[in-house]
Structures are given as structure tokens and as C-alpha cells.
Design an enzyme around this catalytic site. Sequence first.
Site, PDB file in Angstrom:
ATOM      1  N   GLU A  14      -4.938  16.921 -29.632  1.00 33.11           N
ATOM      2  CA  GLU A  14      -3.762  17.640 -30.105  1.00 33.11           C
ATOM      3  C   GLU A  14      -3.683  17.852 -31.609  1.00 33.11           C
ATOM      4  OE1 GLU A  14      -2.055  15.127 -27.194  1.00 33.11           O
ATOM      5  OE2 GLU A  14      -0.409  16.520 -26.886  1.00 33.11           O
ATOM      6  N   ILE A  57     -10.117  18.445 -18.455  1.00 31.92           N
ATOM      7  CA  ILE A  57      -9.466  19.752 -18.342  1.00 31.92           C
ATOM      8  C   ILE A  57     -10.119  20.759 -19.280  1.00 31.92           C
ATOM      9  CG2 ILE A  57      -7.289  18.779 -17.535  1.00 31.92           C
ATOM     10  CD1 ILE A  57      -6.206  19.053 -20.397  1.00 31.92           C
ATOM     11  N   GLY A 114      -5.079  23.124 -19.482  1.00 34.93           N
ATOM     12  CA  GLY A 114      -3.736  22.755 -19.052  1.00 34.93           C
ATOM     13  C   GLY A 114      -2.755  22.826 -20.204  1.00 34.93           C
ATOM     14  N   PHE A 115      -3.138  22.233 -21.323  1.00 28.90           N
ATOM     15  CA  PHE A 115      -2.299  22.201 -22.536  1.00 28.90           C
ATOM     16  C   PHE A 115      -0.939  21.581 -22.265  1.00 28.90           C
ATOM     17  CE2 PHE A 115      -4.953  26.162 -23.013  1.00 28.90           C
ATOM     18  CZ  PHE A 115      -5.902  25.578 -23.828  1.00 28.90           C
ATOM     19  N   GLN A 125     -12.723  20.570 -29.597  1.00 24.65           N
ATOM     20  CA  GLN A 125     -11.317  20.189 -29.491  1.00 24.65           C
ATOM     21  C   GLN A 125     -10.565  20.503 -30.776  1.00 24.65           C
ATOM     22  OE1 GLN A 125      -9.815  19.796 -26.753  1.00 24.65           O
ATOM     23  NE2 GLN A 125      -9.565  17.611 -26.438  1.00 24.65           N
TER      24      GLN A 125
END
Lengths: 331, 696
Positions: free
Chosen positions: B662, B461, B234-235, B595
Site C-alpha cells: 500500500e 492477488i 482486489g485493492f 508493488q
Amino acid sequence: MKEFRYERSPDPAAAVALLAREPGGAFLGGGTNLVDLMKLGVATPDVLVDVRELTSAEVSDLPDGGLRIGAGVPNADLAADRRVRERYPVLAQALLAGASGQLRNRATTGGNLLQRTRCGYFTDVTRPCNKRSPGSGCGALHGVHRNHAILGQTFEGPGACVATHPSDMAVALVALDAVVRVLGPDGERSLPIGELHRLPGNDPSRDTTLRHGELITAVDLPPLDLPSRYRKVRERASYAFALVSVAAALRVEDGVVADVRLALGGVAHTPWRARAAEETLLGRPATEEAFAAAAGAELAAATPLRDNGFKVPLARNVVVRTLLDLSGGTR
Amino acid sequence: MTTIDRVLGAGIERIDGPAKVRGSAPYAFEQDPGEPITHLALVQSTINRGRITRLDPSAAEATPGVLAVLTPANAPRLSGELTADLPVLQSLDVHYQGQVVAAVVAETSEIARAAVGGVRVEYAAEEPDVTLRADRPDLYAPAQVMAGFATDSVIGDVDGALSTAAVTVDATYETPAQHNNPIEMHTSMARWDGDSLTLWDANQGPHTIQRDLMTAFGLTAGQVRVISPYVGGGFGSKAFAHPHQILAAMAARVVGRTVVLELTRQQMFSLVGHRTPTIQRVRLGADSEGRLTAISHEVVEHTARIAEFAEQTATATRVMYAAPHRRTTHRLARLDVPPPTIMRAPGETPGMFALESAMDELAHTLGIDPVELRIRNEPPRDPERDVPWSSRSLVECLRTGAERFGWAGRDLRPGVRTDGRWLVGTGVAAATYPSRRRKADCRISVDGRGRYLVEIDGSDIGTGTWTALTQIAADALHVGLGEVELRIGDSRLPFAGGAGGSTGLASWGSAVVLTARQLRARLESLGGQPPPDGLTVDGGVPGPSPHAEQYSMHSFGAHFVEVRVDADTGEVRVPRATSVYAAGTIANATTARSQFLGGFCMGLSMALHEESLQDEHFGHFVNHDLAGYHIATNADVGEIDISWLDEEDPWVNELGLKGIGEIGIVGAAAAVANGYWHATGRRIRDLPLTPDKFFR
């Protein structure tokens, strides 16, 4: 996507005869470009005649020492062919610089030559494009055109077009003086590959000189007795079209250029044979200065757009570097 | 109940991995609604601004297989409370290119897409205004910027300090518009049963989507169910509702059948948001030892005319370095563009490109090693909020990264190293991201045989939530992984915020831990054995950490890269990189590494490739597919050394876990641009670092 009929024929002649009766039809090779264009509504054939398994998928030796490449030979097979790798490294390297492994497995030799520009205005039916919709204008001319042509464009009138030809393989074939064998409604003919693609002129809707119904059946490679290589420049390390590419072959004897072939990709509506550069070089000392002068001679005709002027020094640098690499020089 | 070793932190392989690899994990498009599915295709505006003057759907309506054509004239009326791009087909006004102006429902996707061409639309178009410039007279200050941050921050006398500083940097950096481009296209499948709606949907938080659907159609929570167990990335572009969810539900209501809408890749460039372009002026003042006296970071960015999205680009600058005089500002231009949205580390990603580039420029001006410069400006407390850090390990990240990368002895001079035709350099940049916890509810049940069911509307996600949250639950319940079944991705499950802002595991994990504690207390009061008919406990966390006001909570990191630039062509390659992070507790070593690695690769991609090119005349994004919008391929990604520090933080949440979705992207582009400068001696201040810029 528009509805279409899918047809197969027993042999190439029948396929040609079938398509000749279908003015809105198209041959289908690997479909790696055509099917995308159909999904986008850019190509709207009402009939597809599948020729992928009709034309030869073989690479065979010619009596003169050259090779005949069947139009159905997948790009991956051609790149892997031992004769191609040993005798025509420029071609193997060009093939492997293009697309991805999956696409090269599917794409054919004939189809690769006939793939269409990836110009973002051509592939978007809501934008003007003289190639897709003659007379509608050229969206790229004053639009997003950083990766468009610097040579041979048409700037005005219904022919306005600044698109590039996307194929890597074709650039190598142009440098190799390949001959394209064609079967049409009126029989067979052959043409030098340099006469296959055309500049936009006043009709950019026509990428090639082929007539409707003509089918590429094979590409013949004359023997090559000089070292060759392909250099492709792109901002991404893989899976991107060339900003500029160079297919070159060079033989130096006693420090003098005895034979040279040079073609550029990513710079024009056609794979661009650099004749001016070749003529400048022949018989001259094989030095960096001479290579730069040759590149300069070719690129003197460049007419870059607002945002693609970088392609001129880029092309010059890549020509010089590729020729230096082939001549064994370092700097 | 037996006590077993903790599984938290272990590199457990993804629980959902086998199903995904086999293709048996149903994504939204693959769900079975229990009846034949009809398909939706979209007619989109080809202008940025104006009004529809004529819309004739008759040819499309006459196409065999077409069930309905929705237009502004016949579409069901939606609630007037909807904002931005969500009031779909409610008016004839056009606000951005690609706005949906009609939609075709048909028996097959082929028929629907073909019939789109049968909808004739004419417009009264106005000249689009799409170009962002820092000297636009209409720039304005929003009331606040994203995530609730103040628009501006001013401490001390920045201009005075700059004018008397021994050394200054004054540079303007630009980042282009970018598009999120998750691998799974946004997809919604809608089915109505009476006045109840079920939506199988690709999103980052079912409750978020449910809320907007309730608003749109005037429904209660009990009437809307959003189901999203598997989501292909999705980001940020799947965090909020976009027009496609409303359209699928609207169309299903009109035709009385299940409707599915899968956006095309091209449609994702106008209908699901993008990252705003930014123009950022950074001024730094320092003494001759490199101690900062002033930091000024002024941001100009765009938003849509119909929606304000104020990216918090300069907020990382408020926490990174000590300096007595400081200023950050955000100014927006309202343009005729689709609404921007969040894209992985909105704010920090473009903002840290600018700040960390400027720090590199300052280091060069001073002749100080850029790692050392950062260490000299380490703030003992949050420099703007004036509160202590809950934990801060930036210096350790820099030192550890320098050691792992082999930074020591680096020649400070730019443009002096070659390897054949490659110009070779190295670059460093720091990373930071806020750590937050959000409200999350949770329900845990145990049956008579000691099998546990954990229910929470979290999302996976692609991040690893299925696995990491199960690990957290197993530890909290003091049982093995195999005894816990986790249910996520369904708005019927207890409320939780979406996967965004790196808050997912911090919030959901905390809710699971607290609920598990309650359950264990109940079990102990029952003698340690579950009753024959089981036991259920509802719990959760109410919102932010109770210590969030007393402490400044952030993760930190450092990137080191080797950059090679071809002297003939300007091609850039990054053969190796080292990234070190300090983000509190790491729940799963395997998925965490993915991640961090994925975040770094996205930053690398931003540095080298990503750029949405807008046509200033026609106003559209020209390179609106993955052939034109380049993302780093495997061949662009070299050896990347990912590691993290053991960091304990007792204040952020129950797990000491700061969130890692992130931080990997933050600062990565600056490290590459700094390495590019070190290799070539050229400072490229506008991303991406494409070969054309080498020839300027």
C-alpha cells in the site's frame, strides 16, 4: 442482451434490400460500439446485417486528386495510408487520437461516422434519455454533464439533449468537406458530410439524416492544398473521448489568411464546423488576435451547462493554438 | 540437508507467471466444478432508498432456459446475524442504488441476462440523500475508525497554539469517491454436495469469505470450502464478502446445480464497495523556522445507512511530524449509498493527500524548501503514542529521493518555468503506512525424499505471494526453491488472514519461518534425515508482534515528481517520478518493484483521473464503467524511478519485513498536486486535477 439474428448478404445492394425489410434491424460494421450498446440493452436490433466485408476496404485515388475511402476501411489502415498521412494529416492525426490500437484495427470508416454518444444517461437504460427513449427526458441536463455540449443543444421539450458526438475522425472529415456516398433502397446518393449529422432539434433519437436501410459505402475526400492538423484535448493521455478537439487547415499568404477550415469536436451533437470563425478569419491578418477574435465569434453562440463552462475558454485556446501552430507563429 | 545461498530478496520471476501468461491458471470463472454450470444474473434497484411495492418475475420465469428467479418472496432465509449488504433478498426495503432485488438463474449467461428484463419491479421511492458536505448537521463521531484506531486524538492546546503561531496554514482538501476496479471482475462459482458448499471465488482471503458463508447458511467450517488460488487484483474490494458470494451459494442451493456469477464492470460500482469521498480541513501552525507547533486534521466522510465504515483518514497525521499541540478528528454522514469499503491504503491515501499538500503550502508560506521543512519536523519518537520507532527512515528516503531526482537547487517560486506551452514544476510528498502482523497458521511437511510442502491460506492477488512466500520458505528450510511446493488460496489450508493492510507477507512469512524452524528442529532430532514416510509440523504466529506495544511500527517513503501542465488546455502530464521507500526487508526485488510501481501509478491515477461521479437527483454513480471512470493508461505513466533503502527492523516480525502493498499509493497524489502548484501557481485542493479546474 436481446436475442438477434445474424445475416450476411452477397453484395451491398442485397444487404440494403434485406435491412429495408427489417424495421428493427441494423447494419453491423466493426461492432466496436453497436455490440457494446447491445450488451447494455441500449440497442436492441432483432437482425444484424454484417456489412464489414461488403463495402470496400480500399483507399483509392480520385481523378480530381482526392481520395475515395471505402466504408469498410479500418480506422488503423486509414491512419496508416501514406496518401492520407501526407495529404490529409488532420485526418491521420484524428484517427490516431481515437480509441486504442485494437479498436482502430476493428472499427470501420462507415461505422466510425455512425457511432453514438457516450453520454452516461444514454448508455444506462434505467435513466431518462430522449435519445434512447424519446419523451423520457434528459438526465444529463441537470445531472453529470461536465463533458457535454456547449453548442446547439436542445434544452426543453421532448428534444432536450445535451450530448456530444464522440468521433474524432468525423471532425476531421467535416473540416475537409468530405462527401458521404450512400446506397439506399432507392439507389445511390451523395451528401456533404456536414449534412450527415444533425443537431438534436426536437428528435435527438436521430443522430443522422440517413434513412433506415441506407448504407454508407464510401467517403470521398476532395483535394486539400493547405496544411492541416488535429488537436485533441483530454484529461487522460490516451483512450479517452475529447473534452474539446479542433480540426484545422490554414493557408497564409503575405501574412493574410487565404484559406481556412475549422471544425470542433466534443462541443455539440454533431462535429461542429466553425463557419463563423472561418468567415471572420478569411482575408484577415494571421495574428493571434485575429485567431482569438475568430474563436470568439464562433463561441459567442455557446450556451454552456452548469458544469461545462470551461469548454468555452478551452475551445478558444485550442483554436488559437492550433491556428498559430499552422501559421508557424509562436505566440 | 545442504546450506545454500539465501534467495530472499532476489528478483525471482513469478512462479505463477507462465501459467497466467498461457491462460492455464484457473481464475474463479474458469474452474471446473465437475458438472454443467448454470448462470446467475442480477436485477438491481434503480432507487437509493425506499421499498419494493411490486415484484413480478412471471415473464422471466416463463423464459425457456430459466431455472429460477430468486426474489425477497421466495429466497431462502439467511441468518439474522448477517449485517450491512449481506442479507441479500431478505427484505423489501431498498437501502442503496444497485441493491440486488431479484436474481435469475438460467442455463446460459445470455438467457439469464436477457431474462433480467422480464422481472418487473416497482418501488415507493424516497428522495435520496447522497451529498456529503462539511456543514451537514447530522455528522456524527463513530465509536472508532477502521483498523481499531481512536476516532479523535487530542494532545495539548491546538487552538491556542494556532492563534499564537508565527505562521499558519488553514486549508480544506477534498477527495472524491473512488472505485477499486481490479481487472478481474468479482466472480463466485458455487456447488453444493448435500449440506456442504464449495465456492470457487475471487477474493483476498478464503477464510474471511468462508466465515460469512458459515454465518449466512448456518454451516460449520467443515461444510464450507472456499477455493481461490488465482485472483486478478482486489485493492480491497475483494477483502470482505459482498452480496455476490451469498447469492451464488443461495442460487446453487435452490436449483441444485453449480451456479456461477461474474459481476459486470457496471455492477462493481454498487456491489463491492468504494472509497468514501472526504472533506478534510488541515490547520498547521509553525514558528518562523518552520518547526510545527500545532497540527489539526479534521475529516468529514460518508458511510452507508446500513453499514458503518469509518475510514481512518487522519491516522497518518498522528505519526508523521513532531508538534506539541495536535488534534485529529473523524466525522461521518450516513447517506443512501452502497457500503464503502477498503481501497488501497484506506485512510492514508486520502489523508496524506491533505496533510502533504498542507505541508507544501506551509513550506511556501515560510519560503523553506519542502524537503527541508519535513526534515525539520522529524519526530524522534512516535509523537502521539510516545514510544520509540521500531525503525524510521523518512529522512533518508527524502534525501535519497532528492539526490536521485535532482532536487537540489530547485527554484521555490511557483508558475515561472515553461517549456514551449508546458508549465513545468516539481513536487514532493512523503508516504507512510503502518506495519502489522496478524495471526497465521502454517503446516509444513517433508516427504521421505526431502520434498517440502508448505500449506497456508495466504492469497496472491497479483502481488507476488506465490513467489515471495516460496522464497521465504526455501530460506527458512535451508533448501532450494525447487524443493518447496507452496499451497495457498484455499480455506482447507491452515488459517491465515487475507491479503490486506500490507500484512500478508509479514504474517504468512512469519508463520512459515517459525513453522520451518520447528520442522528443522524435529529433523535434526531425527539425525537430519526425514523419516521414510515423511514428517509434518503445524505452527504459525499468534497475532501482532510482541513488540507492537513498545514500538511504533511504520514504513516510510518519499515521492518526487515532475509535472507539466499545458498552458492552453490544463492537461496534466507527469513525465518522470522518483520514489524511495524504507519498508524493512524486501522479499523479492522484482515483485516488490511492481508493488511500489503499481501503488505509485494508482496514486498518479488518483491525482489526475479517478472520480466516481454521483448524480444527486437519481443517486447513482453515472460513470460506472471504464470508459467513464478513467484510470491512468500506459501513456499517462512516464519514467518512474523506484528504489528502496536497506532497512533492518528487528521488532516488526521474524523477517523484518514491513509490508509494501500500500505505501506506494500514499502521498503520490499530493506530490503531483504539489508539482501542479509549482508549475502553475494554482493550488487545486480537490482531486482529481482535471482540465476544467484549470479554468476556474
